[in-house]
Write an enzyme that holds these catalytic residues in place. Structure first.
Site, PDB file in Angstrom:
ATOM      1  N   THR A   1       0.843  -1.195   0.000  1.00 39.94           N
ATOM      2  CA  THR A   1       0.000   0.000   0.000  1.00 39.94           C
ATOM      3  C   THR A   1       0.882   1.250   0.000  1.00 39.94           C
ATOM      4  O   THR A   1       1.968   1.234   0.571  1.00 39.94           O
ATOM      5  CB  THR A   1      -0.887  -0.022   1.257  1.00 39.94           C
ATOM      6  OG1 THR A   1      -1.714  -1.186   1.196  1.00 39.94           O
ATOM      7  CG2 THR A   1      -1.771   1.205   1.363  1.00 39.94           C
TER       8      THR A   1
ATOM      9  N   ASP B   1       6.392  -3.698  -1.141  1.00 34.45           N
ATOM     10  CA  ASP B   1       5.707  -2.722  -0.290  1.00 34.45           C
ATOM     11  C   ASP B   1       6.632  -1.552   0.031  1.00 34.45           C
ATOM     12  O   ASP B   1       7.863  -1.676  -0.041  1.00 34.45           O
ATOM     13  CB  ASP B   1       5.241  -3.396   1.010  1.00 34.45           C
ATOM     14  CG  ASP B   1       4.007  -2.732   1.595  1.00 34.45           C
ATOM     15  OD1 ASP B   1       3.701  -1.575   1.219  1.00 34.45           O
ATOM     16  OD2 ASP B   1       3.345  -3.364   2.433  1.00 34.45           O
TER      17      ASP B   1
ATOM     18  N   ASP C   1       7.962   3.838   5.667  1.00 33.04           N
ATOM     19  CA  ASP C   1       8.057   5.222   6.119  1.00 33.04           C
ATOM     20  C   ASP C   1       9.473   5.552   6.579  1.00 33.04           C
ATOM     21  O   ASP C   1       9.934   6.668   6.417  1.00 33.04           O
ATOM     22  CB  ASP C   1       7.048   5.468   7.240  1.00 33.04           C
ATOM     23  CG  ASP C   1       5.633   5.215   6.743  1.00 33.04           C
ATOM     24  OD1 ASP C   1       5.214   5.884   5.791  1.00 33.04           O
ATOM     25  OD2 ASP C   1       4.972   4.295   7.272  1.00 33.04           O
TER      26      ASP C   1
ATOM     27  N   LYS D   1       6.490   1.011   9.142  1.00 29.29           N
ATOM     28  CA  LYS D   1       5.432   1.068   8.142  1.00 29.29           C
ATOM     29  C   LYS D   1       4.121   1.461   8.836  1.00 29.29           C
ATOM     30  O   LYS D   1       4.049   1.517  10.033  1.00 29.29           O
ATOM     31  CB  LYS D   1       5.260  -0.288   7.451  1.00 29.29           C
ATOM     32  CG  LYS D   1       6.397  -0.607   6.494  1.00 29.29           C
ATOM     33  CD  LYS D   1       6.162  -1.893   5.718  1.00 29.29           C
ATOM     34  CE  LYS D   1       4.821  -2.006   5.081  1.00 29.29           C
ATOM     35  NZ  LYS D   1       4.434  -0.859   4.207  1.00 29.29           N
TER      36      LYS D   1
ATOM     37  N   GLY E   1      -0.101   4.481   5.969  1.00 29.65           N
ATOM     38  CA  GLY E   1      -1.443   4.362   5.393  1.00 29.65           C
ATOM     39  C   GLY E   1      -2.367   3.510   6.256  1.00 29.65           C
ATOM     40  O   GLY E   1      -3.457   3.128   5.808  1.00 29.65           O
TER      41      GLY E   1
ATOM     42  N   GLU F   1      -0.302  -5.684   5.747  1.00 28.68           N
ATOM     43  CA  GLU F   1       1.011  -5.639   5.076  1.00 28.68           C
ATOM     44  C   GLU F   1       1.983  -6.611   5.744  1.00 28.68           C
ATOM     45  O   GLU F   1       2.750  -7.307   5.072  1.00 28.68           O
ATOM     46  CB  GLU F   1       1.575  -4.216   5.117  1.00 28.68           C
ATOM     47  CG  GLU F   1       0.801  -3.241   4.237  1.00 28.68           C
ATOM     48  CD  GLU F   1       1.236  -1.804   4.402  1.00 28.68           C
ATOM     49  OE1 GLU F   1       1.112  -1.044   3.442  1.00 28.68           O
ATOM     50  OE2 GLU F   1       1.682  -1.412   5.494  1.00 28.68           O
TER      51      GLU F   1
ATOM     52  N   LYS G   1      13.554   8.154   2.849  1.00 27.83           N
ATOM     53  CA  LYS G   1      13.111   7.175   3.859  1.00 27.83           C
ATOM     54  C   LYS G   1      14.283   6.530   4.604  1.00 27.83           C
ATOM     55  O   LYS G   1      14.074   5.866   5.610  1.00 27.83           O
ATOM     56  CB  LYS G   1      12.280   6.077   3.194  1.00 27.83           C
ATOM     57  CG  LYS G   1      11.097   6.574   2.369  1.00 27.83           C
ATOM     58  CD  LYS G   1      10.035   7.182   3.226  1.00 27.83           C
ATOM     59  CE  LYS G   1       8.824   7.669   2.448  1.00 27.83           C
ATOM     60  NZ  LYS G   1       8.116   6.654   1.714  1.00 27.83           N
TER      61      LYS G   1
HETATM   62  O1  LIG Z   1       3.152   1.406   5.231  1.00 28.82           O
HETATM   63  C1  LIG Z   1       2.511   1.938   4.363  1.00 28.82           C
HETATM   64  C2  LIG Z   1       1.022   1.974   4.369  1.00 28.82           C
HETATM   65  O2  LIG Z   1       0.495   1.450   5.553  1.00 28.82           O
HETATM   66  C3  LIG Z   1       3.197   2.575   3.203  1.00 28.82           C
HETATM   67  O3  LIG Z   1       3.865   1.591   2.474  1.00 28.82           O
HETATM   68  C4  LIG Z   1       4.160   3.604   3.733  1.00 28.82           C
HETATM   69  O4  LIG Z   1       3.429   4.580   4.460  1.00 28.82           O
HETATM   70  C5  LIG Z   1       4.926   4.307   2.593  1.00 28.82           C
HETATM   71  O5  LIG Z   1       4.042   5.012   1.783  1.00 28.82           O
HETATM   72  P1  LIG Z   1       4.546   5.859   0.529  1.00 28.82           P
HETATM   73  O6  LIG Z   1       5.110   4.900  -0.479  1.00 28.82           O
HETATM   74  O7  LIG Z   1       3.296   6.557   0.053  1.00 28.82           O
HETATM   75  O8  LIG Z   1       5.582   6.845   1.016  1.00 28.82           O
END
Ligand SMILES: O=C(CO)[C@H](O)[C@H](O)COP(=O)(O)O
Length: 237
Positions: free
Chosen positions: A34, A89, A92, A108, A111, A117, A135
């Site tokens: 996600t 995946d 953060d 993580k 989202g 996940e 990141k």
């Molecule tokens: O853990 C997550 C969702 O629960 C996402 O993979 C994480 O927040 C990274 O998101 P993005 O690719 O939009 O920076």
């Protein structure tokens, strides 16, 4: 939600996501993470499916399911397959310090999808992380998302304070009240400052009754693709 157009961090995310999609081979069962970086991988997989690639996807959220359906990826469920070949995946934060015992640990759950996940990542033969270079950190320090049963959120918040954390109930932005996860639960974003021992904190959080799952992923990642200004960096563990 589809991936955004490229430029800056978006271009980095695109590089990472599209490179991870290249790992997918005919016949695979693929975990679909996600977030905006994984969205680039899902869109690339949709194009490959249109060109004849035969895969089945397992979505980790309402959002990744909708996107996969939009781009034409056939979906299945975890209880309908023998296993997952590869899961892709985002993250953060990712510890990027080979000298650290926490190397490759992740936070993580930005989202609020970290429970599914983690389930999918744990079931996968290979877990590939996709991230832009912002990141990468020497030490995890972002708040850790903790999914809790709604009735228990104040009790769990007290237990997290006992562990030295500072929990904040995640609030929705386009409705009154809290964010409700795809599983019907609430999320506490728990600041711990610098997390020197993510494995120990992960164990402590998992031991709290009514915690469904937390966003510390320790020893899950097999490869991380990092999109940068210059191209792509690969971390293999
Ligand atoms: O853990 C997550 C969702 O629960 C996402 O993979 C994480 O927040 C990274 O998101 P993005 O690719 O939009 O920076």
């Amino acid at each position: 939600m589809s991936a955004k157009s490229s430029g800056g961090a978006d271009a980095h995310k695109r590089r990472a996501g599209e490179r991870a999609a290249e790992e997918v081979e005919d016949g695979m069962v693929v975990g679909l993470g996600t977030g905006s970086t994984t969205a680039y991988a899902i869109e690339a997989l949709g194009r490959a499916v249109a060109d004849g690639l035969e895969i089945r996807g397992i979505a980790t959220s309402f959002q990744s399911r909708r996107l996969a359906l939009d781009v034409g990826i056939p979906l299945t469920d975890l209880d309908a397959v023998d296993g997952i070949d590869l899961a892709i995946d985002g993250a953060d934060q990712v510890v990027d310090d080979p000298d650290s015992p926490a190397h490759r640990a992740l936070i993580k759950g930005g989202g609020a999808a970290h429970a599914r996940e983690k389930l999918v990542a744990a079931a996968a033969d290979r877990f590939v992380v996709v991230a832009d270079s912002s990141k990468l950190v020497p030490v995890l320090e972002a708040p850790v998302p903790v999914e809790v049963l709604p009735a228990a959120h104040t009790v769990v918040a007290d237990r997290i304070e006992d562990l030295g954390g500072d929990p904040t109930l995640r609030m929705a932005t386009h409705k009154d009240g809290p964010v409700v996860t795809d599983n019907g639960n609430l999320v506490l974003d728990c600041a711990f400052g610098s997390i020197d021992d993510p494995a120990a904190l992960a164990r402590d959080l998992s031991s709290i009754p009514a915690v469904l799952e937390h966003g510390l992923f320790v020893d899950f990642a097999d490869t991380t693709y990092v999109g940068t200004d210059d191209g792509l960096e690969v971390r293999s563990y």
